[in-house]
Design a protein around this motif. Structure first.
Motif, PDB file in Angstrom:
ATOM      1  N   ASP A  37      47.131  29.003  40.128  1.00  0.00           N
ATOM      2  CA  ASP A  37      46.190  29.356  41.195  1.00  0.00           C
ATOM      3  C   ASP A  37      46.857  29.514  42.554  1.00  0.00           C
ATOM      4  OD1 ASP A  37      44.072  29.383  39.351  1.00  0.00           O
ATOM      5  OD2 ASP A  37      43.839  27.215  39.544  1.00  0.00           O
ATOM      6  N   LYS A  38      48.150  29.812  42.526  1.00  0.00           N
ATOM      7  CA  LYS A  38      48.899  30.088  43.749  1.00  0.00           C
ATOM      8  C   LYS A  38      49.598  31.438  43.597  1.00  0.00           C
ATOM      9  CE  LYS A  38      49.778  25.259  44.744  1.00  0.00           C
ATOM     10  NZ  LYS A  38      50.758  24.191  44.738  1.00  0.00           N
ATOM     11  N   GLN A  59      55.616  44.576  42.448  1.00  0.00           N
ATOM     12  CA  GLN A  59      55.202  45.498  41.394  1.00  0.00           C
ATOM     13  C   GLN A  59      54.205  44.852  40.430  1.00  0.00           C
ATOM     14  OE1 GLN A  59      59.653  46.624  41.226  1.00  0.00           O
ATOM     15  NE2 GLN A  59      58.636  48.096  39.883  1.00  0.00           N
ATOM     16  N   LEU A  60      54.037  43.535  40.508  1.00  0.00           N
ATOM     17  CA  LEU A  60      53.097  42.827  39.647  1.00  0.00           C
ATOM     18  C   LEU A  60      51.693  42.791  40.250  1.00  0.00           C
ATOM     19  CD1 LEU A  60      55.379  39.781  38.745  1.00  0.00           C
ATOM     20  CD2 LEU A  60      54.941  41.817  37.351  1.00  0.00           C
ATOM     21  N   ARG A  61      51.546  43.243  41.468  1.00  0.00           N
ATOM     22  CA  ARG A  61      50.247  43.217  42.146  1.00  0.00           C
ATOM     23  C   ARG A  61      49.445  44.480  41.818  1.00  0.00           C
ATOM     24  NH1 ARG A  61      49.836  39.501  46.535  1.00  0.00           N
ATOM     25  NH2 ARG A  61      51.761  38.328  46.734  1.00  0.00           N
ATOM     26  N   GLY A  62      48.131  44.355  41.904  1.00  0.00           N
ATOM     27  CA  GLY A  62      47.256  45.504  41.689  1.00  0.00           C
ATOM     28  C   GLY A  62      46.788  45.659  40.252  1.00  0.00           C
ATOM     29  N   LYS A  63      47.348  44.859  39.367  1.00  0.00           N
ATOM     30  CA  LYS A  63      46.968  44.903  37.946  1.00  0.00           C
ATOM     31  C   LYS A  63      47.216  43.532  37.336  1.00  0.00           C
ATOM     32  CE  LYS A  63      51.542  46.746  37.176  1.00  0.00           C
ATOM     33  NZ  LYS A  63      52.041  47.374  38.351  1.00  0.00           N
ATOM     34  N   PHE A 142      53.782  33.792  31.845  1.00  0.00           N
ATOM     35  CA  PHE A 142      52.776  33.625  32.884  1.00  0.00           C
ATOM     36  C   PHE A 142      51.814  34.811  32.873  1.00  0.00           C
ATOM     37  CE2 PHE A 142      56.597  31.451  34.143  1.00  0.00           C
ATOM     38  CZ  PHE A 142      56.153  30.265  34.691  1.00  0.00           C
ATOM     39  N   ILE A 143      50.544  34.531  33.132  1.00  0.00           N
ATOM     40  CA  ILE A 143      49.567  35.590  33.361  1.00  0.00           C
ATOM     41  C   ILE A 143      49.267  35.591  34.852  1.00  0.00           C
ATOM     42  CG2 ILE A 143      47.233  36.436  32.928  1.00  0.00           C
ATOM     43  CD1 ILE A 143      47.341  35.151  30.177  1.00  0.00           C
ATOM     44  N   LEU A 144      49.373  36.769  35.455  1.00  0.00           N
ATOM     45  CA  LEU A 144      49.091  36.932  36.879  1.00  0.00           C
ATOM     46  C   LEU A 144      47.895  37.853  37.044  1.00  0.00           C
ATOM     47  CD1 LEU A 144      52.340  36.603  36.478  1.00  0.00           C
ATOM     48  CD2 LEU A 144      52.364  37.102  38.884  1.00  0.00           C
ATOM     49  N   ASP A 145      47.019  37.527  37.995  1.00  0.00           N
ATOM     50  CA  ASP A 145      45.859  38.381  38.228  1.00  0.00           C
ATOM     51  C   ASP A 145      46.247  39.564  39.120  1.00  0.00           C
ATOM     52  OD1 ASP A 145      45.830  37.504  40.893  1.00  0.00           O
ATOM     53  OD2 ASP A 145      44.060  36.227  40.628  1.00  0.00           O
ATOM     54  N   LYS A 146      45.266  40.380  39.479  1.00  0.00           N
ATOM     55  CA  LYS A 146      45.528  41.595  40.256  1.00  0.00           C
ATOM     56  C   LYS A 146      46.091  41.305  41.637  1.00  0.00           C
ATOM     57  CE  LYS A 146      41.698  43.948  37.985  1.00  0.00           C
ATOM     58  NZ  LYS A 146      40.339  44.486  38.178  1.00  0.00           N
ATOM     59  N   LYS A 147      45.825  40.124  42.158  1.00  0.00           N
ATOM     60  CA  LYS A 147      46.329  39.750  43.480  1.00  0.00           C
ATOM     61  C   LYS A 147      47.713  39.108  43.410  1.00  0.00           C
ATOM     62  CE  LYS A 147      41.696  38.829  45.212  1.00  0.00           C
ATOM     63  NZ  LYS A 147      40.786  37.775  45.670  1.00  0.00           N
ATOM     64  N   ILE A 149      48.323  36.284  41.677  1.00  0.00           N
ATOM     65  CA  ILE A 149      48.125  34.842  41.586  1.00  0.00           C
ATOM     66  C   ILE A 149      48.407  34.407  40.145  1.00  0.00           C
ATOM     67  CG2 ILE A 149      46.489  32.925  41.889  1.00  0.00           C
ATOM     68  CD1 ILE A 149      47.008  34.429  44.500  1.00  0.00           C
ATOM     69  N   VAL A 150      49.179  33.340  39.986  1.00  0.00           N
ATOM     70  CA  VAL A 150      49.479  32.819  38.645  1.00  0.00           C
ATOM     71  C   VAL A 150      48.221  32.135  38.113  1.00  0.00           C
ATOM     72  CG1 VAL A 150      50.890  31.207  37.302  1.00  0.00           C
ATOM     73  CG2 VAL A 150      51.920  32.498  39.183  1.00  0.00           C
ATOM     74  N   ARG A 151      47.728  32.604  36.971  1.00  0.00           N
ATOM     75  CA  ARG A 151      46.502  32.061  36.387  1.00  0.00           C
ATOM     76  C   ARG A 151      46.738  31.235  35.126  1.00  0.00           C
ATOM     77  NH1 ARG A 151      43.210  31.727  40.425  1.00  0.00           N
ATOM     78  NH2 ARG A 151      42.926  33.717  41.468  1.00  0.00           N
TER      79      ARG A 151
END
Length: 179
Positions: A37-38, A59-63, A142-147, A149-151
């Motif tokens: 969550d960060k 490059q990991l942001r937006g998706k 790790f799964i990262l959200d569109k922003k 953020i590590v989920r």
């Protein structure tokens, strides 16, 4: 009073057995990450497949993205690799790699021999980015959200059940969220 002295070793032994039992009942795959969550740590590293260019955490942001930490020397990485190859062929997920504490020739050779499931794979030769993510070994994913953020953090090789029960439902949920 003298009989209590003889009980102390038994009491200490019972306490140690209790701690041992509690420790052995823990699941090492459920290690909590300090990154949950960060925002994912920033990095800009060489791309394993294109060492003349860089791969950045931007490059990991937006998706919704999956970041898989791997190494050519990692035996468990071989175990999960066929699943990663299968997933990459389906083109349903954004799968990226972080090659951790490896050499560039070994990493390139490994991908050439076993296939490259990653859209890009950052080359973290000294392990600093892995440390920023809280990596304790390979593989970790790790799964990262569109922003960005590590989920979620998964320790160990991903199996089909892990993907169908945990990864895919979480990815779908995160993809449905509005940014």
């Amino acid at each position: 009073m003298k009989s209590i002295k003889f009980l102390w070793p038994l009491i200490i032994f019972a306490v140690l057995v209790g701690f041992l039992y509690a420790g052995l009942s823990l699941n090492p795959r459920e290690m909590k990450s300090t990154r949950l969550d960060k925002p994912a740590p920033f990095f800009k590293l060489l791309d394993v497949q294109k060492p003349e260019s860089f791969f950045s955490s931007e490059q990991l942001r937006g998706k919704v993205s999956i970041l898989n930490v791997w190494a050519s020397w990692c035996v468990s990485c071989r175990q999960e690799h066929p699943l990663l190859m299968q997933l990459s062929k389906q083109k349903r997920i954004n799968l990226y790699g972080l090659n951790w504490k490896d050499t560039l020739p070994a990493a390139q050779k490994w991908l050439a021999q076993h296939g490259n499931p990653y859209l890009a794979s950052a080359f973290d030769t000294d392990g600093r980015v892995g440390i920023d993510y809280g990596v304790t070994g390979t593989p970790e994913t790790f799964i990262l959200d569109k922003k960005g953020i590590v989920r979620y953090k998964h320790v160990g090789p991903i199996g089909v059940k892990d993907f169908t029960d945990i990864f895919w439902p979480m990815i779908q949920e995160l993809e449905a969220e509005q940014v």
